[in-house]
Design a protein around this motif. Sequence first.
Motif, short mmCIF file in Angstrom:
data_model
loop_
_atom_site.label_atom_id
_atom_site.label_comp_id
_atom_site.label_asym_id
_atom_site.label_seq_id
_atom_site.Cartn_x
_atom_site.Cartn_y
_atom_site.Cartn_z
N THR A 1 0.85 -1.20 0.00
CA THR A 1 0.00 0.00 0.00
C THR A 1 0.88 1.26 0.00
O THR A 1 0.60 2.22 -0.73
CB THR A 1 -0.94 0.01 1.23
OG1 THR A 1 -1.64 -1.23 1.28
CG2 THR A 1 -1.93 1.16 1.17
N ILE A 2 1.94 1.23 0.78
CA ILE A 2 2.86 2.38 0.79
C ILE A 2 3.54 2.49 -0.59
O ILE A 2 3.72 3.59 -1.12
CB ILE A 2 3.89 2.25 1.93
CG1 ILE A 2 3.17 2.24 3.28
CG2 ILE A 2 4.91 3.39 1.88
CD1 ILE A 2 4.06 1.89 4.45
N GLY A 3 3.87 1.34 -1.17
CA GLY A 3 4.46 1.33 -2.51
C GLY A 3 3.53 1.97 -3.54
O GLY A 3 3.98 2.67 -4.46
N ALA A 4 2.22 1.75 -3.39
CA ALA A 4 1.25 2.36 -4.31
C ALA A 4 1.32 3.89 -4.21
O ALA A 4 1.29 4.60 -5.23
CB ALA A 4 -0.16 1.87 -3.98
N ALA A 5 1.45 4.39 -2.99
CA ALA A 5 1.57 5.85 -2.81
C ALA A 5 2.86 6.36 -3.46
O ALA A 5 2.87 7.39 -4.15
CB ALA A 5 1.54 6.19 -1.32
N VAL A 6 3.94 5.63 -3.24
CA VAL A 6 5.23 6.04 -3.82
C VAL A 6 5.16 6.04 -5.35
O VAL A 6 5.68 6.95 -6.01
CB VAL A 6 6.36 5.08 -3.32
CG1 VAL A 6 7.64 5.30 -4.11
CG2 VAL A 6 6.61 5.29 -1.83
N GLU A 7 4.48 5.04 -5.91
CA GLU A 7 4.36 4.98 -7.37
C GLU A 7 3.59 6.18 -7.92
O GLU A 7 3.83 6.61 -9.06
CB GLU A 7 3.69 3.67 -7.80
CG GLU A 7 4.63 2.49 -7.81
CD GLU A 7 5.85 2.65 -8.76
OE1 GLU A 7 5.72 3.26 -9.84
OE2 GLU A 7 6.92 2.16 -8.39
N CYS A 8 2.64 6.71 -7.15
CA CYS A 8 1.92 7.91 -7.59
C CYS A 8 2.87 9.09 -7.68
O CYS A 8 2.86 9.84 -8.67
CB CYS A 8 0.78 8.25 -6.61
SG CYS A 8 -0.56 7.08 -6.68
N ILE A 9 3.72 9.27 -6.67
CA ILE A 9 4.69 10.36 -6.70
C ILE A 9 5.65 10.15 -7.88
O ILE A 9 5.96 11.09 -8.63
CB ILE A 9 5.49 10.41 -5.37
CG1 ILE A 9 4.57 10.74 -4.20
CG2 ILE A 9 6.64 11.41 -5.47
CD1 ILE A 9 4.08 12.16 -4.12
N HIS A 10 6.12 8.92 -8.05
CA HIS A 10 7.06 8.63 -9.14
C HIS A 10 6.41 8.92 -10.50
O HIS A 10 7.02 9.57 -11.36
CB HIS A 10 7.49 7.17 -9.02
CG HIS A 10 8.37 6.68 -10.11
ND1 HIS A 10 9.50 7.36 -10.53
CD2 HIS A 10 8.29 5.57 -10.91
CE1 HIS A 10 10.07 6.69 -11.53
NE2 HIS A 10 9.36 5.61 -11.77
N ALA A 11 5.16 8.47 -10.69
CA ALA A 11 4.49 8.70 -11.97
C ALA A 11 4.31 10.20 -12.23
O ALA A 11 4.53 10.67 -13.36
CB ALA A 11 3.13 8.00 -11.97
#
Length: 290
Positions: free
Chosen positions: A64-74
């Motif tokens: 779930t934290i990875g999903a948030a990080v992927e939003c920032i990365h995208a």
Amino acid sequence: MKNKLNKIAKDTNISLKNFFYKQGNSKLISAIKYSLFPGGKKIRSKVLVDIGSLLSINYKTLITIGAAVECIHAYSLIHDDLPCMDDDKIRRGKPSTHIKFGESTAVLAGNSLQTMACEILASSSLKIKDKTKINLVKKLSECSGHLGIAGGQYLDLSYEKKKISKNKIIEMEKKKTGKLFSFCCAAPAIIKNKSNKEIKFFENIGLNIGLLLQIADDLIDFKGNSKKAGKKTGKDQIKGKATLISLLGYRNAIKYCDKIIIDINKKLKSYGSNSKNIRETLDYILYRDK
Ligand code: IPE
Ligand code: IPE
Ligand code: MG
Ligand code: MG
Ligand code: MG
């Protein structure tokens, strides 16, 4: 390694899709989804899972934290490709978001992804204490703003076509790319309520993992194949980007990466047999072709 990475990528995408399922609709959602799916390697989620395994953090929490990080990365990639920044038309093997949807939509999709990351961390899908959520939101925001990605991207652009010292290049790469990895490495320690000293220790590891990823990205730009990389290569030289390759040469840049890997592995050795997970990730980061 490839199988593990694919599983983490799949699980991160499922987590993002579940989040979208609960959200309302809007005209920006197509551009947002376009820039997230199928998406990239999800190497930041892998680092979260690797470091999380050293501190026995629950897998679902890490994803779930990875999903948030992927939003920032995208978001950072959408904006990085804009004409006012790197002006790139291909990303992850398809037209960049602004080519597909237009510049203003791309900017706004990027903005939405930034705030979405905080929404995910604050949401009920993340099953940790509220106080810990606040600490994660605080750290992720700090890593994304002017002291992190945005600040590093500013330096990257302002260094174009200038002779920049090694230390300044490293500082810029740690900010634009390292900071998000420092969040990934610090998050498990934050969840475990570790001391500031231990959180700093993991942040520093993350900064160096990000530096490694960025130098490897610069190596791919220098020698890599556009088709495999899914983006145009050979552009850094044309744009006059300040990189360790432009300063020290290709071979010395690889030597520098080897040193980073040895140093990180040494630091994490005392965390036991699970440190083999991050070891394989570091090798993958350096030797990948995309
Ligand atoms: C590319 O990051 C941009 C940099 C920060 C160097 P990744 O190499 O993680 O890209 P994706 O997510 O796999 O496309
Ligand atoms: C991007 O670095 C770093 C970000 C924070 C987005 P690059 O500009 O080298 O990334 P690519 O090569 O376009 O993926
Ligand atoms: Mg750039
Ligand atoms: Mg770029
Ligand atoms: Mg690059």
